[in-house]
Design an enzyme around this catalytic site. Structure first.
Site, PDB file in Angstrom:
ATOM      1  CB  ALA A  43      -0.858  -0.173   1.288  1.00 14.87           C
TER       2      ALA A  43
ATOM      3  N   GLY B   2      -0.424  -4.916   0.617  1.00 11.45           N
ATOM      4  CA  GLY B   2      -1.670  -4.992  -0.119  1.00 11.45           C
ATOM      5  C   GLY B   2      -1.549  -5.770  -1.311  1.00 11.45           C
TER       6      GLY B   2
ATOM      7  CD  GLU C 124      -3.503  -7.278   3.106  1.00  9.50           C
ATOM      8  OE1 GLU C 124      -4.020  -7.748   4.252  1.00  9.50           O
ATOM      9  OE2 GLU C 124      -3.462  -6.399   2.897  1.00  9.50           O
TER      10      GLU C 124
ATOM     11  CD  GLU D  42       0.785  -5.914   5.773  1.00 12.81           C
ATOM     12  OE1 GLU D  42       0.059  -5.760   4.806  1.00 12.81           O
ATOM     13  OE2 GLU D  42       1.304  -7.049   5.962  1.00 12.81           O
TER      14      GLU D  42
END
Length: 260
Positions: free
Chosen positions: A66, A112, A115, A135
């Protein structure tokens, strides 16, 4: 809507959506998530699109995570809203699309990015790919479904280790874990997903959509997957594709499905 962060190609039933932020290693920001949602919604409604492939531009990254600068100063409430909105617009949305979605992981798939790949219906990786959920090294946890989908795919113990260490695994390890279905040289990634997509497109689109619903049901709290399977199985009998498929089988000819 004008698309600044994604590219789309559609040929012979296959739509390839490329996240195109190479200067940021294709990192996901809010604008890119919004663009992906709009485009994928359009493609899912397009009867001429039978398979969707999501990949990243360049040879280094699928999606390297992200865009941290976008939320580094968020409050706890803002962080929760960020995760909820992202899951609604993209990650849960992709998982529940009726059109098969393949992740073509052409490099780093981190945070992300992994994900997003895990939200796709299955994954193909190039041999240079690296995957991880880093993360906790930033003082946060995966917020776009990573703590849920990774254990589903590779088991609780391995997922716990990946998340707690914030480490990366290579493509060969991802294949061993069952995180990806195939690993191929980067030069063969396009040919591989095209071959698989063509195999998918020989089958009934309406049956595939119902199969996606039935498989996903097993991973939803409070839902009996077997009951959903029975319901979707029964619904198939009312479709033109069922009549065509069974008739073609009995007549020993190739079925011509319409997706209806």
């Amino acid at each position: 809507m004008t698309f600044e962060n994604i590219l789309v190609e559609h040929e012979k039933g296959i739509a390839t959506v490329t996240i195109n932020r190479p200067e940021k290693l294709n990192a996901l920001n809010k604008a890119t998530i919004q663009e992906l949602h709009h485009m994928l919604h359009q493609l899912d409604a397009n009867e001429n699109v039978q398979v969707i492939v999501i990949t990243g531009s360049g040879e280094k990254a699928f999606v390297a995570g992200a865009d941290i600068a976008e939320f580094a100063h968020f409050s706890d409430k803002e962080g929760a809203v960020l995760a909820a909105k992202g899951q609604e617009l993209l990650f849960d949305f992709v998982e529940n699309m009726k059109t098969p979605v393949i992740a073509a992981i052409n490099g780093f798939a981190l945070g992300g990015g992994l994900e997003l790949a895990m939200a796709c219906h299955f994954r193909i990786a190039s041999d240079n790919a690296k995957m991880g959920l880093p993360e906790v090294s930033l003082g946060v946890i995966p917020g776009y479904g990573g703590t849920q989908r990774l254990p589903q795919l590779i088991g609780k113990g391995r997922a716990m280790e990946m998340i707690m260490t914030a480490g990366m695994i290579d493509a060969a390890t991802a294949l061993q874990y069952g995180l990806v279905n195939h690993v191929v040289p980067q030069s063969e990634l396009f040919a591989t997903y095209t071959t698989i997509a063509n195999k998918i497109m020989k089958n009934s689109p309406v049956a595939i959509a119902k199969a996606i619903q039935a498989v996903n049901a097993n991973f939803k709290d409070g839902v009996n997957g077997f009951e959903v399977e029975i319901q979707k199985f029964g619904e198939c009998f009312a479709t033109q594709d069922f009549k065509e498929g069974t008739t073609a089988f009995l007549e020993k000819r190739k079925a011509e499905f319409t997706g209806k």
